[in-house]
Design a protein around this motif. Structure first.
Motif, PDB file in Angstrom:
ATOM      1  N   SER A 192       0.386  -1.210  -0.287  1.00 48.82           N
ATOM      2  CA  SER A 192      -0.089   0.131  -0.051  1.00 48.82           C
ATOM      3  C   SER A 192       1.282   1.438  -0.004  1.00 48.82           C
ATOM      4  N   ASP A 193       2.245   1.063   0.386  1.00 49.25           N
ATOM      5  CA  ASP A 193       2.883   2.055   0.589  1.00 49.25           C
ATOM      6  C   ASP A 193       3.477   2.457  -1.386  1.00 49.25           C
ATOM      7  N   THR A 194       3.076   3.515  -1.796  1.00 46.15           N
ATOM      8  CA  THR A 194       3.121   4.400  -2.939  1.00 46.15           C
ATOM      9  C   THR A 194       5.031   4.581  -2.947  1.00 46.15           C
ATOM     10  N   ASN A 195       5.415   5.118  -2.495  1.00 44.71           N
ATOM     11  CA  ASN A 195       7.025   5.264  -2.758  1.00 44.71           C
ATOM     12  C   ASN A 195       7.775   3.827  -2.917  1.00 44.71           C
ATOM     13  N   ASN A 196       6.883   2.559  -2.258  1.00 44.34           N
ATOM     14  CA  ASN A 196       7.601   1.432  -2.585  1.00 44.34           C
ATOM     15  C   ASN A 196       6.754   0.364  -3.197  1.00 44.34           C
ATOM     16  N   ALA A 197       7.701   0.247  -4.401  1.00 44.69           N
ATOM     17  CA  ALA A 197       5.952  -0.171  -5.351  1.00 44.69           C
ATOM     18  C   ALA A 197       6.591  -2.093  -5.726  1.00 44.69           C
ATOM     19  N   GLN A 198       7.318  -2.748  -4.892  1.00 48.23           N
ATOM     20  CA  GLN A 198       7.561  -3.811  -4.975  1.00 48.23           C
ATOM     21  C   GLN A 198       6.705  -4.786  -4.607  1.00 48.23           C
ATOM     22  N   TYR A 199       6.664  -5.512  -5.317  1.00 47.36           N
ATOM     23  CA  TYR A 199       5.413  -6.690  -4.768  1.00 47.36           C
ATOM     24  C   TYR A 199       5.932  -8.301  -4.600  1.00 47.36           C
ATOM     25  N   LEU A 200       4.735  -9.511  -4.817  1.00 45.66           N
ATOM     26  CA  LEU A 200       5.118 -10.011  -4.572  1.00 45.66           C
ATOM     27  C   LEU A 200       3.780 -11.289  -5.084  1.00 45.66           C
ATOM     28  N   ALA A 201       3.831 -11.938  -5.757  1.00 42.45           N
ATOM     29  CA  ALA A 201       3.167 -13.099  -6.344  1.00 42.45           C
ATOM     30  C   ALA A 201       3.127 -14.187  -6.361  1.00 42.45           C
ATOM     31  N   SER A 202       2.258 -14.683  -6.185  1.00 44.05           N
ATOM     32  CA  SER A 202       2.472 -16.419  -5.715  1.00 44.05           C
ATOM     33  C   SER A 202       1.014 -16.961  -6.609  1.00 44.05           C
ATOM     34  N   VAL A 203       1.698 -18.410  -7.324  1.00 43.96           N
ATOM     35  CA  VAL A 203       0.492 -19.017  -8.643  1.00 43.96           C
ATOM     36  C   VAL A 203       0.663 -20.651  -7.953  1.00 43.96           C
ATOM     37  N   THR A 204      -0.391 -21.305  -8.839  1.00 46.31           N
ATOM     38  CA  THR A 204      -0.368 -22.132  -8.164  1.00 46.31           C
ATOM     39  C   THR A 204      -0.010 -23.048  -9.340  1.00 46.31           C
ATOM     40  N   VAL A 205       0.821 -24.278  -9.439  1.00 45.82           N
ATOM     41  CA  VAL A 205       1.594 -25.501  -9.923  1.00 45.82           C
ATOM     42  C   VAL A 205       0.570 -26.256  -9.219  1.00 45.82           C
ATOM     43  N   LYS A 206       0.980 -27.254 -11.056  1.00 46.76           N
ATOM     44  CA  LYS A 206       0.116 -28.900 -10.416  1.00 46.76           C
ATOM     45  C   LYS A 206       1.239 -29.932 -10.591  1.00 46.76           C
ATOM     46  N   ASP A 207       2.228 -29.304 -11.678  1.00 45.60           N
ATOM     47  CA  ASP A 207       3.469 -30.080 -12.587  1.00 45.60           C
ATOM     48  C   ASP A 207       4.854 -29.623 -12.633  1.00 45.60           C
ATOM     49  N   ASN A 208       6.118 -30.483 -13.147  1.00 42.51           N
ATOM     50  CA  ASN A 208       6.712 -29.928 -13.904  1.00 42.51           C
ATOM     51  C   ASN A 208       6.315 -28.499 -14.522  1.00 42.51           C
ATOM     52  N   GLY A 209       5.019 -28.687 -15.424  1.00 40.66           N
ATOM     53  CA  GLY A 209       5.512 -28.216 -16.772  1.00 40.66           C
ATOM     54  C   GLY A 209       5.014 -26.479 -16.012  1.00 40.66           C
ATOM     55  N   GLN A 210       3.759 -26.722 -15.374  1.00 43.22           N
ATOM     56  CA  GLN A 210       3.316 -25.555 -14.939  1.00 43.22           C
ATOM     57  C   GLN A 210       4.508 -24.238 -14.205  1.00 43.22           C
ATOM     58  N   ILE A 211       5.595 -25.264 -13.126  1.00 34.82           N
ATOM     59  CA  ILE A 211       6.136 -24.958 -12.560  1.00 34.82           C
ATOM     60  C   ILE A 211       7.266 -23.986 -13.409  1.00 34.82           C
ATOM     61  N   ASP A 212       7.128 -24.860 -14.121  1.00 29.79           N
ATOM     62  CA  ASP A 212       8.370 -23.550 -15.366  1.00 29.79           C
ATOM     63  C   ASP A 212       7.912 -22.687 -16.303  1.00 29.79           C
ATOM     64  N   THR A 213       7.014 -22.757 -16.507  1.00 32.26           N
ATOM     65  CA  THR A 213       5.679 -21.831 -17.152  1.00 32.26           C
ATOM     66  C   THR A 213       6.145 -20.315 -16.251  1.00 32.26           C
ATOM     67  N   ALA A 214       5.153 -20.948 -14.924  1.00 33.42           N
ATOM     68  CA  ALA A 214       5.050 -19.669 -14.213  1.00 33.42           C
ATOM     69  C   ALA A 214       6.597 -19.037 -14.320  1.00 33.42           C
ATOM     70  N   ARG A 215       7.771 -19.829 -13.545  1.00 33.70           N
ATOM     71  CA  ARG A 215       9.224 -19.843 -13.339  1.00 33.70           C
ATOM     72  C   ARG A 215       9.213 -18.376 -14.516  1.00 33.70           C
ATOM     73  N   ASN A 216       9.434 -19.488 -15.630  1.00 32.18           N
ATOM     74  CA  ASN A 216       9.671 -18.316 -16.904  1.00 32.18           C
ATOM     75  C   ASN A 216       9.112 -17.168 -17.480  1.00 32.18           C
ATOM     76  N   VAL A 217       7.816 -16.884 -16.956  1.00 31.30           N
ATOM     77  CA  VAL A 217       7.240 -15.507 -16.532  1.00 31.30           C
ATOM     78  C   VAL A 217       7.241 -14.894 -15.710  1.00 31.30           C
ATOM     79  N   PHE A 218       7.488 -15.662 -14.203  1.00 30.14           N
ATOM     80  CA  PHE A 218       8.331 -14.679 -13.273  1.00 30.14           C
ATOM     81  C   PHE A 218       9.398 -14.410 -14.296  1.00 30.14           C
ATOM     82  N   VAL A 219      10.839 -14.764 -14.365  1.00 33.09           N
ATOM     83  CA  VAL A 219      11.607 -14.031 -14.969  1.00 33.09           C
ATOM     84  C   VAL A 219      11.407 -12.760 -15.876  1.00 33.09           C
ATOM     85  N   GLN A 220      10.481 -13.606 -16.682  1.00 34.79           N
ATOM     86  CA  GLN A 220      10.168 -12.280 -18.141  1.00 34.79           C
ATOM     87  C   GLN A 220       9.324 -10.941 -16.996  1.00 34.79           C
TER      88      GLN A 220
END
Length: 121
Positions: free
Chosen positions: A38-66
């Motif tokens: 909620s602090d407008t000076n600090n725009a850092q954020y956290l995200a979480s994604v439900t993943v069921k298998d290694n393929g989804q883990i890799d997909t979500a991790r690639n999106v995170f890295v991008q």
């Protein structure tokens, strides 16, 4: 039970782009949570994604890295209902305290042999 992949993102990254990239990669709106500060000076954020298998883990991790993720964390046997901000933050803090960080380069000084026969006076 599913797993949660959480990511900590840079200050300058755009969470709206992250949302779009996750949905374009096959994740539903109910599969992820983005925790904004909620602090407008600090725009850092956290995200979480439900993943069921290694393929989804890799997909979500690639999106995170991008999207300029600083670090990702995989939490096994956790549902999206359990992935509230306080719980995720507590687990991330515990992992960071337990992690062995790289130590700076250490130079070990050994004793010298002193003068030898190649020294000329």
């Amino acid at each position: 039970m599913s797993n949660i992949l959480a990511g900590l993102f840079e200050h300058h990254s755009d969470y709206k782009k992250l949302e779009g990239d996750l949905e374009n990669s096959g994740f539903e709106n109910a599969d992820y949570i983005i925790y904004l500060n909620s602090d407008t000076n600090n725009a850092q954020y956290l995200a979480s994604v439900t993943v069921k298998d290694n393929g989804q883990i890799d997909t979500a991790r690639n999106v995170f890295v991008q999207n300029a993720a600083l670090k990702t964390y995989l939490f096994e046997n956790m549902s999206i209902r359990e992935a509230n901000y306080d719980t995720i933050k507590k687990y991330i803090d515990a992992r960071n305290r337990a992690e062995i960080h790289n130590s700076p380069d250490i130079k070990i000084k050994t004793s010298s042999d002193g003068m030898n026969s190649e020294v000329k006076f």
